[in-house]
Design a protein around this motif. Structure first.
Motif, PDB file in Angstrom:
ATOM      1  N   THR A 258       0.824  -1.222   0.000  1.00  0.00           N
ATOM      2  CA  THR A 258       0.000   0.000   0.000  1.00  0.00           C
ATOM      3  C   THR A 258       0.857   1.270   0.000  1.00  0.00           C
ATOM      4  N   ILE A 259       2.154   1.136  -0.196  1.00  0.00           N
ATOM      5  CA  ILE A 259       3.074   2.256   0.031  1.00  0.00           C
ATOM      6  C   ILE A 259       2.803   3.463  -0.869  1.00  0.00           C
ATOM      7  N   PHE A 260       2.256   3.227  -2.053  1.00  0.00           N
ATOM      8  CA  PHE A 260       1.959   4.375  -2.930  1.00  0.00           C
ATOM      9  C   PHE A 260       0.729   5.152  -2.460  1.00  0.00           C
ATOM     10  N   VAL A 368      -4.924   2.785  -3.674  1.00  0.00           N
ATOM     11  CA  VAL A 368      -3.867   2.074  -4.410  1.00  0.00           C
ATOM     12  C   VAL A 368      -4.096   0.557  -4.464  1.00  0.00           C
ATOM     13  N   ILE A 369      -5.196   0.110  -3.857  1.00  0.00           N
ATOM     14  CA  ILE A 369      -5.557  -1.309  -3.920  1.00  0.00           C
ATOM     15  C   ILE A 369      -7.010  -1.403  -4.375  1.00  0.00           C
ATOM     16  N   HIS A 370      -7.247  -2.195  -5.400  1.00  0.00           N
ATOM     17  CA  HIS A 370      -8.623  -2.483  -5.802  1.00  0.00           C
ATOM     18  C   HIS A 370      -8.968  -3.897  -5.380  1.00  0.00           C
ATOM     19  N   MET A 392      -2.787  -4.116  -6.872  1.00  0.00           N
ATOM     20  CA  MET A 392      -2.146  -2.796  -6.785  1.00  0.00           C
ATOM     21  C   MET A 392      -2.503  -1.927  -8.001  1.00  0.00           C
ATOM     22  N   VAL A 393      -2.903  -0.668  -7.719  1.00  0.00           N
ATOM     23  CA  VAL A 393      -3.163   0.311  -8.786  1.00  0.00           C
ATOM     24  C   VAL A 393      -2.494   1.627  -8.388  1.00  0.00           C
ATOM     25  N   ASN A 394      -2.383   2.551  -9.325  1.00  0.00           N
ATOM     26  CA  ASN A 394      -1.729   3.849  -9.053  1.00  0.00           C
ATOM     27  C   ASN A 394      -0.369   3.664  -8.391  1.00  0.00           C
ATOM     28  N   SER A 395       0.302   2.567  -8.724  1.00  0.00           N
ATOM     29  CA  SER A 395       1.541   2.217  -8.041  1.00  0.00           C
ATOM     30  C   SER A 395       2.687   1.973  -9.015  1.00  0.00           C
ATOM     31  N   GLY A 396       2.692   2.741 -10.079  1.00  0.00           N
ATOM     32  CA  GLY A 396       3.811   2.681 -11.027  1.00  0.00           C
ATOM     33  C   GLY A 396       4.073   1.282 -11.542  1.00  0.00           C
ATOM     34  N   GLN A 397       5.325   0.896 -11.480  1.00  0.00           N
ATOM     35  CA  GLN A 397       5.756  -0.383 -12.046  1.00  0.00           C
ATOM     36  C   GLN A 397       5.121  -1.596 -11.365  1.00  0.00           C
ATOM     37  N   PHE A 398       4.494  -1.374 -10.186  1.00  0.00           N
ATOM     38  CA  PHE A 398       3.934  -2.509  -9.436  1.00  0.00           C
ATOM     39  C   PHE A 398       2.469  -2.778  -9.761  1.00  0.00           C
ATOM     40  N   ASN A 399       1.872  -1.929 -10.606  1.00  0.00           N
ATOM     41  CA  ASN A 399       0.455  -2.099 -10.940  1.00  0.00           C
ATOM     42  C   ASN A 399       0.151  -3.514 -11.391  1.00  0.00           C
ATOM     43  N   GLY A 400      -0.953  -4.056 -10.868  1.00  0.00           N
ATOM     44  CA  GLY A 400      -1.379  -5.388 -11.291  1.00  0.00           C
ATOM     45  C   GLY A 400      -0.933  -6.495 -10.361  1.00  0.00           C
ATOM     46  N   LEU A 401       0.076  -6.232  -9.521  1.00  0.00           N
ATOM     47  CA  LEU A 401       0.505  -7.263  -8.569  1.00  0.00           C
ATOM     48  C   LEU A 401      -0.525  -7.392  -7.443  1.00  0.00           C
ATOM     49  N   ALA A 402      -0.570  -8.588  -6.834  1.00  0.00           N
ATOM     50  CA  ALA A 402      -1.559  -8.793  -5.768  1.00  0.00           C
ATOM     51  C   ALA A 402      -0.987  -9.670  -4.662  1.00  0.00           C
ATOM     52  N   GLY A 403      -1.575  -9.522  -3.466  1.00  0.00           N
ATOM     53  CA  GLY A 403      -1.316 -10.413  -2.327  1.00  0.00           C
ATOM     54  C   GLY A 403       0.152 -10.559  -1.967  1.00  0.00           C
ATOM     55  N   GLU A 405       2.685 -11.768  -3.557  1.00  0.00           N
ATOM     56  CA  GLU A 405       3.656 -11.344  -4.564  1.00  0.00           C
ATOM     57  C   GLU A 405       3.884  -9.839  -4.492  1.00  0.00           C
ATOM     58  N   ALA A 406       2.800  -9.087  -4.267  1.00  0.00           N
ATOM     59  CA  ALA A 406       2.896  -7.631  -4.175  1.00  0.00           C
ATOM     60  C   ALA A 406       3.791  -7.224  -3.005  1.00  0.00           C
ATOM     61  N   ILE A 407       3.619  -7.918  -1.883  1.00  0.00           N
ATOM     62  CA  ILE A 407       4.419  -7.608  -0.695  1.00  0.00           C
ATOM     63  C   ILE A 407       5.886  -7.945  -0.938  1.00  0.00           C
ATOM     64  N   GLU A 408       6.103  -9.108  -1.535  1.00  0.00           N
ATOM     65  CA  GLU A 408       7.466  -9.560  -1.810  1.00  0.00           C
ATOM     66  C   GLU A 408       8.195  -8.606  -2.758  1.00  0.00           C
ATOM     67  N   LYS A 409       7.527  -8.231  -3.843  1.00  0.00           N
ATOM     68  CA  LYS A 409       8.181  -7.395  -4.856  1.00  0.00           C
ATOM     69  C   LYS A 409       8.484  -5.989  -4.336  1.00  0.00           C
ATOM     70  N   THR A 410       7.545  -5.415  -3.580  1.00  0.00           N
ATOM     71  CA  THR A 410       7.801  -4.067  -3.054  1.00  0.00           C
ATOM     72  C   THR A 410       8.927  -4.108  -2.025  1.00  0.00           C
ATOM     73  N   THR A 411       8.946  -5.163  -1.183  1.00  0.00           N
ATOM     74  CA  THR A 411      10.006  -5.275  -0.180  1.00  0.00           C
ATOM     75  C   THR A 411      11.365  -5.449  -0.861  1.00  0.00           C
ATOM     76  N   ASP A 412      11.411  -6.317  -1.861  1.00  0.00           N
ATOM     77  CA  ASP A 412      12.665  -6.533  -2.608  1.00  0.00           C
ATOM     78  C   ASP A 412      13.182  -5.236  -3.219  1.00  0.00           C
ATOM     79  N   PHE A 413      12.248  -4.468  -3.768  1.00  0.00           N
ATOM     80  CA  PHE A 413      12.623  -3.200  -4.413  1.00  0.00           C
ATOM     81  C   PHE A 413      13.271  -2.253  -3.389  1.00  0.00           C
ATOM     82  N   ALA A 414      12.656  -2.160  -2.225  1.00  0.00           N
ATOM     83  CA  ALA A 414      13.192  -1.288  -1.174  1.00  0.00           C
ATOM     84  C   ALA A 414      14.571  -1.781  -0.744  1.00  0.00           C
ATOM     85  N   ASP A 415      14.707  -3.084  -0.639  1.00  0.00           N
ATOM     86  CA  ASP A 415      15.964  -3.689  -0.221  1.00  0.00           C
ATOM     87  C   ASP A 415      17.064  -3.390  -1.250  1.00  0.00           C
TER      88      ASP A 415
END
Ligand SMILES: [Zn+2]
Ligand SMILES: [Zn+2]
Length: 831
Positions: A258-260, A368-370, A392-403, A405-415
């Motif tokens: 939900t970071i966006f 940012v979540i539908h 995920m929506v309104n979230s740039g490159q992460f749009n379309g990710l869910a559950g 996977e969404a948490i994993e990808k955003t965390t990886d990106f920050a890392d």
């Protein structure tokens, strides 16, 4: 029939109960061996606060433990069943102050009175192992425990915002704050910034959670409460830079997806970062005023769903590292310094509290979540936050990710980009153990201007609690005023130094007492490793449920620590935990002196006898359920015990020898004798199971039923009659020990009944009257059921239809005929 002379004599409970207590005491019946040779059983009840005489709740707790201990003794176990006093602490000190007494005198007096009462209950405590945590030979080792923790870096001092009870003028652990109030005096707790001692229990958080799975015989509710209290959650820590500042704000979130949607940040009023933000003057004074106001309120009130959230803008902005957006930085009451990092990223569209806050202060709400691909949300018409997972929506490159996977990808990106990382967060805090009160074990630390904190050398323990002029609380430890106590030379450098003035929370004393019982006289060690190896773990631990997130976490922590430093072998201190129910008066009110509804177990025992009182308590409710106590139950119990049970000794023929280990050849018994023999064995089976589950009320019912049958039938076989009498006495012995011992002696049995072997039922007798009946449907075998011989056709049909397989054949069809071959086949014709 020849009447035995005793049955005509009135049962004089006072005389008989006193007599047996003296004999048990003199013969050392309950004295456990130093080291158990065979199979051991460690039966433990929680030790008691000596706050007055024992009450009905204690009485219930101890007789449950007593019945278990006696039953285990009869199963041939070497039983350890010790008792002692949780003698330091606030309740005793407060009570002493009220009466203008010294806490030591008040405590010792109460111990004496309670001990006397307890001895009268005939509970099988091994009194030779009695301990009291306020005695120097005990608290020496509590201090030793502190020193071991200190050496391992697990006892440390820090300055922080702590719970402060203005009435008791001392700090409190989180576990001692209930609904925002002091657990003891119910005064609303305040927050104060103080330097205090802590135990690093958070280092054990994972083990404290994970090892709950190794405890199948602990009540589920206690395990759930502990899991929630420790509150482990997996998520991400993300760093937000603060605009025009060197500071950054690290926040923990379980929802990085939900970071966006972050539209503001909120920090706790007590967060130290506020001081570093360099706020502009207007903002600074507003924030300061707000902070003062909030700190007067309890945490519970601040986070409660009912209270309106408020806050104040700091004039500063934080930068979302994912999209470089600038968001307002607020100070808000609903953020607590103790949780996570003391700051939160606020996502109003997807968090209910953030939503209310944003609405109140007109802060943007950004979805940012539908819920799913086809279902979207409109911020303008939202009545509350959408907090479920989604896309995920309104979230740039992460749009379309869910559950996940969404948490994993955003965390990886920050890392990968160096502004975040995966993190496990806990609600559990380190355990605040220092107290500014007199009546506790002194903290064995010396503060040296040169060497810093130095542990008192082990051979100088105990650090004795000094005499003080006044122990009335005034906000700092009374020990600080005793110059000859405080001033000391440093054990390291020999220079001038000062003792730590605080004492320890009494929950430290109670975190290891179960180990001291094993070796309570040892003055060179807290306990011997060999004895701990032999006696631990505790086989059954019985107490009230109130300690679920306090003592019952602390003692597990201590056990794990002691295992780590090589003093015990087991990860967990107690295999089985049992929480007994509370005792209320007949109207459902808690018994208390101020209400004048206290029933004293001592009065009860003196009027009606101990065994009757015990049986009455057992009979009223299953052990885990609450009791609404009424003396009425005793009348029925008395009738049964005196009128029906005790008199069975009259049926015993002393001229006949008796073999308690034999089973009868049922082919040679008459029909009536057989019926009784079968009933006896069923009763033995049922009562043994009841004892295992602590269901004493049903055990009593089973015994009543058996005695009724036994007395209704005329038994032919004199051996069987003797056998029934003696087995029945054994079955009641753990619950009514005095009467059973007396009856055992009347029947000429040698030694104590508690040294006799617990009855083992005859499997053949249980099966004797059972037949296997084939169930046919339209002539085809569809199942078999086991029933009592000569059961009625209706009973067999009911039982058969209770089997899901048979039921599935019959469902929706009509049974048009039944053909029954007695004790063999039931054929159902269906259509
Ligand atoms: Zn208080
Ligand atoms: Zn020094």
């Amino acid at each position: 029939m020849k009447i035995n002379s005793t049955s005509t004599r009135k049962y004089n409970f006072k005389e008989i109960e006193t007599k047996w207590q003296k004999i048990w005491d003199a013969t050392g019946l309950y004295k456990a061996a130093d080291m158990p040779k065979q199979n051991k059983y460690y039966m433990l009840v929680m030790f008691a606060y000596p706050s007055g005489d024992i009450h009905m709740g204690h009485f219930r707790n101890y007789i449950i433990g007593d019945a278990v201990a006696r039953y285990q003794m009869m199963l041939g176990k070497e039983v350890l069943h010790p008792f002692g006093w949780d003698a330091f602490g606030l309740p005793a000190e407060r009570a002493a102050i009220k009466r203008n007494l010294h806490p030591a005198d008040w405590t010792r007096d109460n111990i004496r009175v309670s001990r006397e009462t307890l001895k009268k209950t005939g509970v099988s405590f091994d009194w030779t192992r009695e301990i009291a945590s306020c005695n120097p030979d005990y608290y020496k080792w509590t201090q030793w425990m502190f020193v071991q923790l200190f050496k391992k870096g697990l006892a440390y001092q820090k300055t922080g915002w702590v719970n402060w009870c203005p009435e008791d003028k001392t700090v409190l652990a989180n576990e001692q704050v209930v609904d925002g109030k002091c657990e003891r005096c119910h005064t609303p707790v305040e927050k104060k910034e103080l330097k205090q001692w802590y135990f690093r229990i958070t280092d054990y958080a994972d083990r404290l959670v994970d090892d709950l799975d190794k405890l199948p015989d602990w009540p589920e509710n206690v395990k759930t409460m502990q899991r929630e209290w420790i509150g482990r959650s997996t998520g991400a820590e993300i760093d937000f830079r603060i605009k025009d500042s060197q500071e950054k704000l690290s926040i923990f979130t379980t929802r990085p997806d939900t970071i966006f949607g972050v539209t503001f940040m909120a920090i706790a009023p007590e967060s130290p970062i506020i001081g570093k933000l360099n706020l502009e003057r207007d903002f600074r004074s507003r924030v300061e005023a707000y902070r003062k106001k909030v700190l007067l309120r309890s945490e519970i009130d601040r986070v409660s769903v009912d209270s309106e959230k408020d806050g104040v803008f700091t004039g500063k902005y934080a930068i979302n590292p994912f999209n470089s957006e600038e968001v307002q930085l607020w100070v808000a009451d609903y953020v607590l310094a103790g949780y996570g990092t003391g700051a939160v990223m606020a996502v109003p569209a997807h968090d209910s509290r953030d939503f209310l806050f944003a609405k109140k202060y007109d802060i943007p709400i950004k979805v940012v979540i539908h819920p799913d691909k086809n279902k979207s949300l409109d911020p303008a018409s939202m009545k509350d936050a959408y907090t479920d997972f989604g896309v995920m929506v309104n979230s740039g490159q992460f749009n379309g990710l869910a559950g996940g996977e969404a948490i994993e990808k955003t965390t990886d990106f920050a890392d990968k980009n160096g502004f975040g990382r995966k993190k496990i967060n806990y609600k559990l805090h380190d355990w605040l153990i220092s107290r500014q009160r007199y009546w506790g074990a002194p903290i064995p630390i010396i503060h040296c201007p040169k060497c810093g904190q130095v542990a008192v050398p082990e051979k100088q323990l105990p650090v004795l609690l000094p005499a003080v002029d006044s122990y009335i609380p005034k906000g700092r430890s009374p020990l600080a005023d005793v110059a000859e106590y405080m001033n000391i030379t440093c054990p390291k450098c020999g220079g001038k130094a000062e003792r730590d003035p605080d004492t320890m929370d009494t929950f430290v004393c109670s975190s290891w007492y179960f180990l001291r019982y094993l070796d309570h006289k040892n003055d060179s060690e807290p306990f011997s490793r060999e004895k701990a190896k032999a006696w631990m773990p505790i086989d059954k631990y019985i107490g009230g449920v109130t300690h679920a997130t306090g003592h019952l976490i602390y003692f597990r922590f201590f056990q794990k620590f002691l295992k780590d430093i090589g003093w015990v072998d087991n990860d967990e201190p107690a295999t089985v935990l049992f929480n007994h129910g509370m005792v209320y008066d007949a109207n459902g009110e808690v018994m208390s002196k101020s209400k004048g509804n206290v029933i004293s177990p001592i009065g009860l025992m003196e009027n009606r006898g101990i065994d009757i009182s015990r049986l009455g308590m057992f009979f009223t409710a299953p052990s885990e359920k609450e009791i609404y106590w009424s003396d009425d139950v005793l009348t029925g119990i008395e009738k049964f015990l005196m009128g029906k049970f005790f008199v069975i000794t009259a049926e015993f023929d002393k001229a006949k020898s008796i073999d308690l280990k034999c089973y009868f050849n049922q082919e040679k018994l008459s029909a009536i004798d057989n019926k009784i023999y079968i009933k006896l064995n069923k009763t033995i089976k049922r009562i043994s199971e009841d004892y295992e589950r602590l269901q004493f009320n049903t055990a009593i019912s089973a015994l009543m039923e058996f005695i009724r049958d036994f007395q209704a039938e005329k038994i032919d076989n004199a051996d069987l009659k003797n056998y029934c009498v003696v087995k029945a006495i054994q079955l009641i012995a753990p619950m009514a020990p005095h009467m059973a011992e007396e009856m055992w002696q009347i029947c000429g049995q040698a030694g104590s009944i508690f040294k006799s072997e617990w009855p083992i039922y005859d499997k053949n007798a249980i099966a004797y009257n059972r037949v296997v009946i084939a169930i046919q449907i339209n002539g085809k075998l569809r199942g078999q059921i086991e029933m009592d011989r000569n059961s009625s056709e209706d009973d067999i049909l009911t039982m058969a239809l209770g089997e899901s397989k048979i039921k599935s054949y019959v469902d929706g069809k009509a049974i048009i005929r039944k053909i029954y071959v007695p004790n063999k086949i039931l054929n159902l014709v269906i259509k």
